[in-house]
Enzyme design. Structure first.
Site, mmCIF file in Angstrom:
data_model
loop_
_atom_site.group_PDB
_atom_site.id
_atom_site.type_symbol
_atom_site.label_atom_id
_atom_site.label_comp_id
_atom_site.label_asym_id
_atom_site.label_seq_id
_atom_site.Cartn_x
_atom_site.Cartn_y
_atom_site.Cartn_z
ATOM 1 N N HIS A 115 0.884 -1.168 0.000
ATOM 2 C CA HIS A 115 0.000 0.000 0.000
ATOM 3 C C HIS A 115 0.916 1.211 0.000
ATOM 4 O O HIS A 115 1.591 1.486 0.991
ATOM 5 C CB HIS A 115 -0.868 -0.038 1.266
ATOM 6 C CG HIS A 115 -1.714 1.175 1.480
ATOM 7 N ND1 HIS A 115 -3.084 1.134 1.404
ATOM 8 C CD2 HIS A 115 -1.395 2.455 1.795
ATOM 9 C CE1 HIS A 115 -3.576 2.342 1.659
ATOM 10 N NE2 HIS A 115 -2.558 3.162 1.905
ATOM 11 N N HIS A 117 1.917 5.339 -0.924
ATOM 12 C CA HIS A 117 1.545 6.724 -1.180
ATOM 13 C C HIS A 117 2.640 7.356 -2.037
ATOM 14 O O HIS A 117 3.817 7.028 -1.900
ATOM 15 C CB HIS A 117 1.369 7.483 0.141
ATOM 16 C CG HIS A 117 0.124 7.107 0.867
ATOM 17 N ND1 HIS A 117 -0.945 7.963 1.013
ATOM 18 C CD2 HIS A 117 -0.246 5.953 1.477
ATOM 19 C CE1 HIS A 117 -1.916 7.359 1.679
ATOM 20 N NE2 HIS A 117 -1.517 6.133 1.989
ATOM 21 N N CYS A 148 -3.932 10.951 4.446
ATOM 22 C CA CYS A 148 -4.109 10.563 5.845
ATOM 23 C C CYS A 148 -4.040 11.809 6.719
ATOM 24 O O CYS A 148 -3.017 12.502 6.727
ATOM 25 C CB CYS A 148 -3.036 9.564 6.267
ATOM 26 S SG CYS A 148 -3.150 9.085 8.009
ATOM 27 N N ASN A 157 -2.876 8.013 -2.237
ATOM 28 C CA ASN A 157 -2.316 6.732 -2.630
ATOM 29 C C ASN A 157 -1.813 6.809 -4.060
ATOM 30 O O ASN A 157 -2.218 7.675 -4.839
ATOM 31 C CB ASN A 157 -3.393 5.637 -2.548
ATOM 32 C CG ASN A 157 -3.882 5.428 -1.142
ATOM 33 O OD1 ASN A 157 -4.698 6.199 -0.650
ATOM 34 N ND2 ASN A 157 -3.397 4.409 -0.488
#
Length: 209
Positions: A115, A117, A148, A157
Site C-alpha cells: 500500500h 503513497h 491521511c 495513494n
C-alpha cells in the site's frame, strides 16, 4: 454474528507498526491495537487481511525497524491473518527497502501486498519492487486521491491507472480495462473540480500504430 450479517466476503483490519501512530490514528497503544486485531482474527469466520501502516517510516517516530515489522507480521499470521499488506503511509520508502521487507515478511506463508503513497514520487516504483519481490496484492486509488489526516504532508495513494499501466507494460494481467479506468479518473476529476495527482489519466494510454 454482526460481521456475518453484513454479507462481506473478507475483513480488513488495519493497525500501525508504531506506538505513536496508533495513538494518533486509533486512540490505542500498539499493544492494544495488536490485541484488538488478534481478537478479530480469532473470532472471524471470514478471511482476514491485515494492513500494517507506517511500515517504512512514521511521522512521529521516524524510521521503522524492518525486524519489528516482521515480528508483528508473524504474530498476526499466527493469530489467523490470511493476507498481509505493508503500507508506506507517508511515502518515504524506496524500492530496495520495499523489496527487502516483502521478501522478509513472505516467509510467514501468506500472500503479501503493498500500500503505497506517492508523496515523494516513489509510489509506482515501490509497487513494482513489491511485485518483483513476490507481492500478490496492491492497494491504489483512482486518480491518486486520498491521504491521511494523521500523517503531515502525506499525499494520496499511488494512482490505480498509473500502476495498471506499469503492470500491463511489463506483461502483467490485471483484468482491468485501462482506458475505462482512465475515463473514471477523468470523471472523478470533473466531479471534484480539480486536476488529480495521477499521471496516466492526464497523458492517456500509449497505443502505438
Amino acid at each position: 454474528e454482526r460481521l456475518a450479517a453484513t454479507g462481506l466476503a473478507r475483513v480488513n483490519v488495519t493497525l500501525a507498526a508504531t506506538e505513536e501512530f496508533n495513538r494518533r490514528n486509533g486512540n490505542r497503544s500498539l499493544a492494544e491495537a495488536v490485541a484488538g486485531a488478534e481478537e478479530i482474527l480469532r473470532a472471524s469466520a471470514l478471511p482476514v487481511t491485515v494492513t500494517l501502516s507506517v511500515c517504512f517510516g512514521c511521522p512521529f517516530e521516524g524510521r521503522v525497524d524492518p525486524g519489528h515489522v516482521a515480528e508483528l507480521a508473524g504474530r498476526l499470521v499466527g493469530a489467523g491473518a490470511g493476507e498481509l499488506v505493508l503500507a508506506d503511509t507517508i511515502g518515504v520508502a524506496t524500492p530496495r527497502q520495499v523489496a527487502r521487507l516483502v521478501e522478509r515478511v513472505s516467509i510467514h506463508g501468506v500472500p503479501v501486498g503493498g500500500h503505497f503513497h506517492d508523496t515523494r514520487s516513489s509510489g509506482v516504483a515501490n509497487a513494482w519492487a513489491a511485485v518483483e519481490a513476490g507481492a500478490m496484492l496492491l492497494d491504489a486509488s483512482v486518480g491518486g486521491i486520498g491521504g491521511c489526516p494523521f500523517a503531515p504532508r502525506a499525499t494520496g495513494n499511488v494512482a490505480t491507472e498509473d500502476v495498471v499501466y506499469l503492470l500491463h507494460g511489463e506483461g502483467g494481467e490485471t483484468g482491468i480495462d485501462l482506458e475505462a479506468l482512465i475515463d473514471v479518473a477523468e470523471w472523478l476529476g470533473g466531479l471534484l473540480g480539480r486536476e488529480l495527482p495521477g499521471r496516466v489519466y492526464r497523458a492517456g494510454p500509449f497505443n502505438p500504430a
